[in-house]
Design a protein around this motif. Structure first.
Motif, short mmCIF file in Angstrom:
data_model
loop_
_atom_site.label_atom_id
_atom_site.label_comp_id
_atom_site.label_asym_id
_atom_site.label_seq_id
_atom_site.Cartn_x
_atom_site.Cartn_y
_atom_site.Cartn_z
N ASP A 1 23.26 -13.01 2.22
CA ASP A 1 22.97 -13.92 1.11
C ASP A 1 22.11 -13.26 0.03
N LEU A 2 21.17 -12.43 0.46
CA LEU A 2 20.22 -11.83 -0.51
C LEU A 2 20.78 -10.63 -1.25
N LEU A 3 21.63 -9.85 -0.60
CA LEU A 3 22.09 -8.61 -1.23
C LEU A 3 22.69 -8.81 -2.61
N PRO A 4 23.55 -9.82 -2.84
CA PRO A 4 24.12 -9.97 -4.19
C PRO A 4 23.10 -10.30 -5.27
N THR A 5 21.91 -10.74 -4.88
CA THR A 5 20.88 -11.10 -5.86
C THR A 5 19.97 -9.93 -6.21
N LEU A 6 20.07 -8.83 -5.49
CA LEU A 6 19.19 -7.70 -5.70
C LEU A 6 19.68 -6.84 -6.87
N THR A 7 18.75 -6.17 -7.52
CA THR A 7 19.09 -5.37 -8.70
C THR A 7 18.62 -3.91 -8.59
N GLY A 8 17.79 -3.60 -7.61
CA GLY A 8 17.28 -2.24 -7.48
C GLY A 8 18.38 -1.26 -7.11
N ASP A 9 18.17 0.00 -7.41
CA ASP A 9 19.14 1.04 -7.06
C ASP A 9 19.18 1.27 -5.54
N ARG B 1 0.81 -1.22 0.00
CA ARG B 1 0.00 0.00 0.00
C ARG B 1 0.85 1.27 0.00
N LEU B 2 2.16 1.14 0.03
CA LEU B 2 3.00 2.32 0.00
C LEU B 2 2.74 3.15 -1.25
N ASP B 3 2.81 4.46 -1.07
CA ASP B 3 2.62 5.39 -2.20
C ASP B 3 3.90 5.40 -3.03
N TYR B 4 4.03 4.36 -3.85
CA TYR B 4 5.24 4.20 -4.66
C TYR B 4 4.85 3.38 -5.90
N PRO B 5 5.44 3.69 -7.07
CA PRO B 5 5.08 2.93 -8.28
C PRO B 5 5.26 1.43 -8.07
N ALA B 6 4.17 0.68 -8.23
CA ALA B 6 4.21 -0.76 -7.93
C ALA B 6 5.24 -1.50 -8.77
N GLN B 7 5.42 -1.07 -10.02
CA GLN B 7 6.35 -1.76 -10.91
C GLN B 7 7.81 -1.51 -10.54
N ARG B 8 8.04 -0.59 -9.61
CA ARG B 8 9.42 -0.28 -9.18
C ARG B 8 9.70 -0.79 -7.76
N LEU B 9 8.80 -1.59 -7.23
CA LEU B 9 8.93 -2.06 -5.86
C LEU B 9 8.83 -3.59 -5.81
N THR B 10 9.89 -4.23 -5.32
CA THR B 10 9.90 -5.68 -5.16
C THR B 10 10.14 -6.01 -3.69
N VAL B 11 9.26 -6.81 -3.12
CA VAL B 11 9.34 -7.19 -1.71
C VAL B 11 9.95 -8.58 -1.60
N HIS B 12 11.03 -8.69 -0.85
CA HIS B 12 11.69 -9.98 -0.64
C HIS B 12 11.45 -10.40 0.81
N VAL B 13 10.67 -11.45 0.99
CA VAL B 13 10.43 -12.01 2.32
C VAL B 13 11.41 -13.16 2.52
N VAL B 14 12.22 -13.05 3.56
CA VAL B 14 13.26 -14.04 3.82
C VAL B 14 12.97 -14.72 5.15
#
Length: 384
Positions: free
Chosen positions: A116-124, A66-79
């Motif tokens: 472990d997850l950081l190297p797999t992320l691609t967002g700025d 529900r965050l006021d942010y473009p949905a296509q630019r937001l990826t949620v990683h649940v670990v």
């Protein structure tokens, strides 16, 4: 030597809690360094590490979506970090194009999962959050706007405690004091850490995150500062939490946090050496000096008792004032009624609790090298 010991101890306590803020106020008036925000919506990876939080996970993911942010630019990683309840099943059920679930069967701690997850992320930008708190809709936009300032590498949100009462009100008073210091640090350069419940950093500036950390929310921002960038406070980025349910729960949390300070000094001794890290002097002002306060308080009490026993009326008075303050703190700690109706009692209780936790935290760290494996905390209806 007893008399000088008393006054040096008192001076050390005053410097730890008043001297550093006073320096920052002066620095802000003489050499302010404001953040210059601008609208910026880069791709963002949200990193949410959970352990046995199945009852809170769905609500948290919904809050993030529900965050006021473009949905296509937001990826949620649940670990999921070695969960033994239904958390993994909930994470897999919630997984979709913009929600991704990673399940680790073995429990290794939050920093191992982040590493472990950081190297797999691609967002700025990477947004770090905890499961318990609720984020305001505009929180992420406020953080990325601050990160648009080219001097800023990490931006921390503000944690707001909902409806604090009794002992929790004293904790909230200390937290407001802490936030004031963070704002002053931000306004004059850089903070020394971030609010773990809500902060964001430029992905390319984040250094390696080793397993076993207690305070990843200090390790990561300090690595950003080491690269020459600022860590700043963003008041408009708000995360709301519940008041701690009882003093014991808050003290367990605080002892774990303070043991993390000892771990940082153990793993990176240069953080205590002036000039060896860009923020080493600020770390002394904000963090390391407070680790000494319990011992300074004990020295002040013991030395004034010795001087009073030798016949000094002045030091008898000072000893009795200290004893009275400790008695008030103990009563405020044990009596919710008194803490709720007499502000000095709850503030004294919170101050005593903080410094007792600081004294005990060193032993905690030495005895328990696995303190990074946090325990789920239930604050009213929420969990972590």
């Amino acid at each position: 030597m007893t008399e000088p010991m008393f006054w040096m101890s008192v001076a050390g306590v005053v410097l730890a809690y008043a001297g550093y803020p006073a320096y920052l106020v002066l620095r802000r008036s003489l050499d302010p360094w404001p953040v210059v925000p601008r609208a910026w919506t880069p791709p963002v990876d949200v990193l949410l590490v959970v352990h046995n939080a199945g009852d809170a996970l769905e609500a948290k993911v919904a809050n993030l979506q529900r965050l006021d942010y473009p949905a296509q630019r937001l990826t949620v990683h649940v670990v999921c970090d070695g969960c033994t309840d239904a958390t993994a099943a909930v994470a897999r059920r919630l997984a979709s194009g913009r929600v991704r679930a990673t399940v680790f069967a073995e429990r290794r701690g939050k920093s191992a999962c982040i590493g472990d997850l950081l190297p797999t992320l691609t967002g700025d930008v990477v947004l770090f959050v905890d499961v318990r708190q609720t984020l305001a809709p505009h929180a992420l936009r406020a953080l990325t706007a601050a990160l648009a300032d080219p001097s800023v590498g990490a931006a921390s949100g503000e944690l707001v405690i909902r409806d604090p009462t009794g002992f929790a009100a004293g904790v909230d008073a200390y937290w407001r004091y802490e936030k004031a210091i963070r704002r002053l640090e931000s306004a004059t350069g850089s903070m020394v850490g971030a609010t773990g419940a809500l902060y964001a950093a430029r992905r390319q500036l984040i250094g390696p995150v080793p397993p076993g950390l207690i305070l990843d929310d200090m390790w990561i921002p300090l690595s950003v500062a080491d690269a020459g960038y600022r860590i700043v406070a963003v008041d408009d980025a708000i995360a709301v939490d519940h008041a701690p349910p009882d003093p014991a729960a808050e003290e367990r949390r605080k002892r774990r946090t303070l043991s993390g300070n000892y771990q940082l000094l153990h793993r990176l001794p240069r953080l205590a050496l002036p000039g060896a890290h860009p923020l080493s002097l600020r770390l002394w002002g904000h963090k390391w000096s407070r680790l000494l306060v319990p011992w300074l308080l004990a020295t002040a009490l013991a030395s004034s008792a010795l001087l009073a026993a030798a016949g000094s009326r002045l030091y008898l008075t000072l000893f009795l004032l200290q004893a009275g303050a400790y008695a008030l703190a103990i009563l405020g700690r044990r009596s919710a009624w008194l803490a709720g109706r007499f502000p000095p009692a709850r503030v004294a209780a919170a101050f005593l609790s903080l410094n007792a936790s600081a004294a005990l935290a060193l032993g905690d760290y030495l005895r328990n090298p696995r303190a990074h494996l946090w325990q789920t905390t239930r604050y009213q209806e929420s969990g972590r």
